[in-house]
Design a protein around this motif. Sequence first.
Motif, short mmCIF file in Angstrom:
data_model
loop_
_atom_site.label_atom_id
_atom_site.label_comp_id
_atom_site.label_asym_id
_atom_site.label_seq_id
_atom_site.Cartn_x
_atom_site.Cartn_y
_atom_site.Cartn_z
N TYR A 1 20.15 -48.64 -46.08
CA TYR A 1 20.61 -48.75 -44.69
C TYR A 1 20.18 -47.51 -43.90
N ALA A 2 20.30 -46.34 -44.53
CA ALA A 2 19.89 -45.10 -43.85
C ALA A 2 18.40 -45.12 -43.52
N LYS A 3 17.57 -45.62 -44.43
CA LYS A 3 16.14 -45.73 -44.15
C LYS A 3 15.88 -46.65 -42.97
N ASP A 4 16.63 -47.74 -42.91
CA ASP A 4 16.48 -48.68 -41.80
C ASP A 4 16.87 -48.04 -40.48
N ARG A 5 17.95 -47.27 -40.49
CA ARG A 5 18.41 -46.60 -39.26
C ARG A 5 17.43 -45.49 -38.86
N ALA A 6 16.85 -44.80 -39.85
CA ALA A 6 15.92 -43.71 -39.55
C ALA A 6 14.70 -44.20 -38.78
N LYS A 7 14.33 -45.47 -38.94
CA LYS A 7 13.17 -46.02 -38.22
C LYS A 7 13.39 -46.04 -36.71
N LEU A 8 14.65 -45.94 -36.27
CA LEU A 8 14.96 -45.98 -34.84
C LEU A 8 14.73 -44.64 -34.15
N ILE A 9 14.47 -43.60 -34.94
CA ILE A 9 14.26 -42.28 -34.37
C ILE A 9 12.79 -42.14 -33.97
N TRP A 10 12.54 -41.91 -32.67
CA TRP A 10 11.18 -41.67 -32.19
C TRP A 10 11.19 -40.41 -31.33
N GLU A 11 10.13 -40.18 -30.57
CA GLU A 11 9.95 -38.87 -29.94
C GLU A 11 10.87 -38.61 -28.76
N MET A 12 11.50 -39.65 -28.19
CA MET A 12 12.38 -39.48 -27.04
C MET A 12 13.83 -39.72 -27.45
N ASN A 13 14.78 -39.13 -26.69
CA ASN A 13 16.18 -39.46 -26.91
C ASN A 13 16.44 -40.89 -26.48
N ASP A 14 17.19 -41.61 -27.30
CA ASP A 14 17.60 -42.96 -26.95
C ASP A 14 19.08 -42.94 -26.61
N PRO A 15 19.42 -42.99 -25.31
CA PRO A 15 20.83 -42.90 -24.93
C PRO A 15 21.61 -44.18 -25.21
N LYS A 16 20.91 -45.22 -25.66
CA LYS A 16 21.56 -46.50 -25.85
C LYS A 16 21.61 -46.92 -27.32
N LEU A 17 21.52 -45.93 -28.21
CA LEU A 17 21.66 -46.24 -29.63
C LEU A 17 23.06 -46.76 -29.91
N GLY A 18 23.15 -47.86 -30.62
CA GLY A 18 24.44 -48.46 -30.92
C GLY A 18 24.64 -48.66 -32.40
#
Length: 622
Positions: free
Chosen positions: A366-383
Amino acid sequence: MKKLYLLLFSLISLQVQSQGLPGLGAGTTPNNKPILHGKNWVAITGKPLGATAGAAIFQQGGNAVDAACAMIAATATMWDVLSWGGETQALIYNPHTKKVIAINALGYAPTGATVDFYKSQDMDYPPQFGPLAATTPGTPGGIMTMLAEYGSMSLEQILKPSMDLAQGYPIEAQTANAIEAQKARIKEWPYSKKIFLPHLGEEREAPEVGEIFVQNDLYQMLSKLVEAERRALASGKSRKEAIYEAYDRFYKGDIAKEIVRGTREQGGLFTEADLANWKVKIEEPLHVNYKGIDVYKLQEWTQGPVLLQSLNILENFDLKSMGYNSVNYIHTVYQAMSLAFADRDFYYGDPAYVDSPMEGLLSKEYAKDRAKLIWEMNDPKLGPGDPYPFQGGTNPYSDLLKKNQVALTSLPSDHINSSLDEAFIADFQSGTTSVETADAEGWVVSVTPSGGWIPAVVAGNTGVGLSQRMQSFVLDENISPYNLPEPGKRPRVTLTPSLAMKDGKPFLAFAVQGGDSQDQNLLQHFLNIVEFGMDVQEAAEAPNFNSYQMQSSFGAHESRPGAMVLREDTPDWIRKDLVKRGYSLEFWNKTSGPINSIWFDWKHGSFWGGSSDYGDDYGIAW
């Protein structure tokens, strides 16, 4: 020539420090506070007098549990953002069983405390202050259970420092000024006013800094506990049995009756059955392994698993190569925390009432799956994500999860990268102190006692300030279906002691005060040591950064997506790059805590204690 000499001296000193070699000036340290080196024991907590209480118990032959109990009692008496009606959460390493034990001494919602009740009072959340904010008292039960099960001394012995304090101690500026700042609200509650405002009608109604602050009602309450223990011992009962006799007097006897009477008189909901039926729970902690180190936290009735989830996510990145507090490091850790806290806000709750998907949330996949959401910009809408497939299940709240995610993607632009106001920050970082102890026998204790901070409603003539922890519940299932109030249920709280083990031995005991910032600071403290090789005091003082993207656990439960606090010496190029990545920045003089921590030097058989230079936190070692 003199200037040239000084410049060369400075450059050589910096080079020596960077190489980890002894400094040119014998006895100097790059830290603002020295490391606490101890061979026999170490005691660190939120007040100097609290640390002295622990030292006194150690000097009398007590173990780390005895000392921790005395320190909790002392800091509760000194209103170090907690009181006797608050809650106590602890992790204890037992050297005889080689296991880490979790103590759940969080009070629960009283009779009548339901979603419908609070909504009938035109509330969007349970109140932040007052009798309707109170869960049942947990700290007395936590102290007595820890002492009875794992300590070696009598209740009378460990209560002596707090009883001496209740008879009068010179009050510190932090507490005295907090009373003065909150005096308008304190005046709403007669028993609080009687204790806190000895100079009614004067310009300053709170005690002056250094004034001898006396709490007669609290002294009498503590005396009743000692009396119950003495009576039981005189009748032939064991040390353990006698302590539980005192426990019963608090929760089922005359003390309980006065707590209930005084609380209900002021508009609270407590019943005698609420106190009598509440029990301390001794639990199995949760843990994950990070690069060979087992990190332990309390269960999901706290935010503690956030740190574990964050470590799992960050294991997918080479943090060390990024460099300490580089732009990439700050950004990556911020995003990992945002993902973990989003899961906290939706999924965490009292496991006695809800079945939070902790197996999935703490899985490496699950952590690996969540880590894929991290990219070069801040995502203020991460849920929040969906951990159920990672534990072979189906999400029972998939419709609510979709609504939650839609709400996040619909955030107005003016809600993103919003600034931080003083009231918001005060709520976000509310409450808590910390207690860290260890001894030569091998006992290790990490505690974050809290609740009943100023301004507190005092329960009748007991001197007991009530918890404000009901405010950590939510009333809207779209925010969290797992953390809705009902009688007997514990709110999901921010309190989060930490213990780490390596090669089957204690590695680090660490905790910090500061509401929703706790696991942020603890995560960075741990990484400072494990990834960047800092010693425990360097790691406690090092500049951290704090995110405000998650929902506050206090007040109106607001969030500030993209907002970040950095230390004011952050270089300009770091600042500019973070702004380009979508962050809004504020800067403080200190951002490190206040962290209290013990590192175990098994090579030399000693303790290294660290206590940040942030607040009044203080330690003593021997």
